[in-house]
Design an enzyme around this catalytic site. Structure first.
Site, PDB file in Angstrom:
ATOM      1  N   SER A   1       0.858  -1.196   0.000  1.00 39.00           N
ATOM      2  CA  SER A   1       0.000   0.000   0.000  1.00 39.00           C
ATOM      3  C   SER A   1       0.890   1.241   0.000  1.00 39.00           C
ATOM      4  O   SER A   1       1.986   1.235   0.585  1.00 39.00           O
ATOM      5  CB  SER A   1      -0.874   0.024   1.261  1.00 39.00           C
ATOM      6  OG  SER A   1      -1.546   1.272   1.361  1.00 39.00           O
TER       7      SER A   1
ATOM      8  N   TYR B   1      -1.942  -0.527  10.248  1.00 41.83           N
ATOM      9  CA  TYR B   1      -2.043  -1.030   8.868  1.00 41.83           C
ATOM     10  C   TYR B   1      -0.826  -0.579   8.049  1.00 41.83           C
ATOM     11  O   TYR B   1      -0.220  -1.384   7.320  1.00 41.83           O
ATOM     12  CB  TYR B   1      -3.332  -0.506   8.245  1.00 41.83           C
ATOM     13  CG  TYR B   1      -3.488  -0.748   6.762  1.00 41.83           C
ATOM     14  CD1 TYR B   1      -3.954  -1.967   6.275  1.00 41.83           C
ATOM     15  CD2 TYR B   1      -3.181   0.255   5.833  1.00 41.83           C
ATOM     16  CE1 TYR B   1      -4.115  -2.184   4.915  1.00 41.83           C
ATOM     17  CE2 TYR B   1      -3.336   0.051   4.474  1.00 41.83           C
ATOM     18  CZ  TYR B   1      -3.805  -1.171   4.016  1.00 41.83           C
ATOM     19  OH  TYR B   1      -3.951  -1.385   2.667  1.00 41.83           O
TER      20      TYR B   1
END
Ligand code: NAD
Length: 251
Positions: free
Chosen positions: A146, A160
């Site tokens: 990501s 995350y």
């Protein structure tokens, strides 16, 4: 099929980026292992899309964080289509946006179980089967990281972001370790992509705000990330390994 790998296992392929990647590979005639956890009917829809597109598909149930299930999914893929040529470590989760002071450790452990342990277990199983020094014929792994791994996601989900930082670092290490064994390893780092994952992020206005912060001034689609993944899987990327490819509209 010359440009793309024949037998590809995609984790978390029941929807979103995983499904879009499966569909694109189907168009190229690939045999796709559609991993899913719990959502059988959605996974079946992915498999149907692969077959309608011209590929073959097999459903592979299993939680990527479960070591036994991971071995079983590779075994089932092998029984259906022969051993895997490629792995897409796509399964991933996020949690509602919170500042650090309000997070609990169970949340971090769950995120790391799926995003880091899951990617590790699947990559390890792929390495055991693909590495040329273990009798394999080589292969390719694409990890779905990501843009959060370098942005850090403050006040939202640093947990995350940290998990994706681990994915980036493993990508670089595995590329170096497995390159001499015939396996390329790369990552894509999506920015804001229009998928269901944001339902669990819990901030409906977030997508609009982040879209405005993106140089290309919009969210990306799952299909746009799939195009990058499929390129990295293909022989067109035969000299690319250890790359962290941003697919983030410039964010
Ligand atoms: P999504 O929620 O639509 O898809 C995630 C998939 O992972 C689902 O099919 C889900 O069932 C599966 N999954 C979750 N836990 C699993 C487990 N334990 N075992 C097996 N499968 C599991 O979201 P998406 O946006 O398509 O996400 C795909 C990947 O892209 C994730 O790794 C995510 O972190 C990453 N990503 C997404 C965005 C975005 O904006 N959508 C941005 C950056 C990175």
């Amino acid at each position: 099929m010359t440009a793309n790998r024949r037998v590809v296992l995609i984790t978390g392929a029941s929807r979103g980026i995983g499904r879009a990647t499966a569909r694109l590979l189907g168009e190229q005639g690939a045999a796709v292992g559609v991993n899913y956890v719990r959502d059988l009917s959605a996974a079946q829809e992915t498999a149907d899309e692969v077959e309608r597109a011209g590929g073959r598909a097999v459903l592979l149930p299993g939680d990527v964080a479960d070591e036994t299930a991971v071995v079983a999914m590779f075994d089932e893929l092998e029984t259906a289509f022969g051993s895997a040529d490629a792995l897409v470590n796509n399964a991933g989760i996020v949690a509602p946006s919170l500042p650090l002071a309000e997070m609990d450790t169970a949340r971090l452990k769950h995120i790391f179980d799926v995003n880091v342990l899951g990617a590790y277990l699947c990559a390890r199983e792929a390495a055991r089967r693909m590495s040329t020094d273990r009798g394999g014929r080589g292969g390719v792994i694409v990890n779905v990281s990501s843009a959060a791994s370098r942005l850090g996601s403050p006040n939202e989900y640093v947990d995350y972001a940290g998990s994706k930082g681990a994915v980036d670092t493993m990508t670089i290490g595995l590329a170096k370790e497995l390159g001499p064994r015939g396996v390329r390893v790369n990552a894509v780092r999506p920015g804001l992509i229009d998928t269901d994952i944001h339902a669990s992020g819990g901030q409906p206005q977030r997508a609009a705000r982040l879209g405005a912060q993106t140089p290309l001034e919009r969210a990306g689609s799952a299909g746009e990330v799939a195009q990058a993944i499929v390129w990295l899987l293909s022989d067109a990327a035969s000299y690319v390994t250890g790359a962290l490819l941003d697919v983030s509209g410039g964010r």
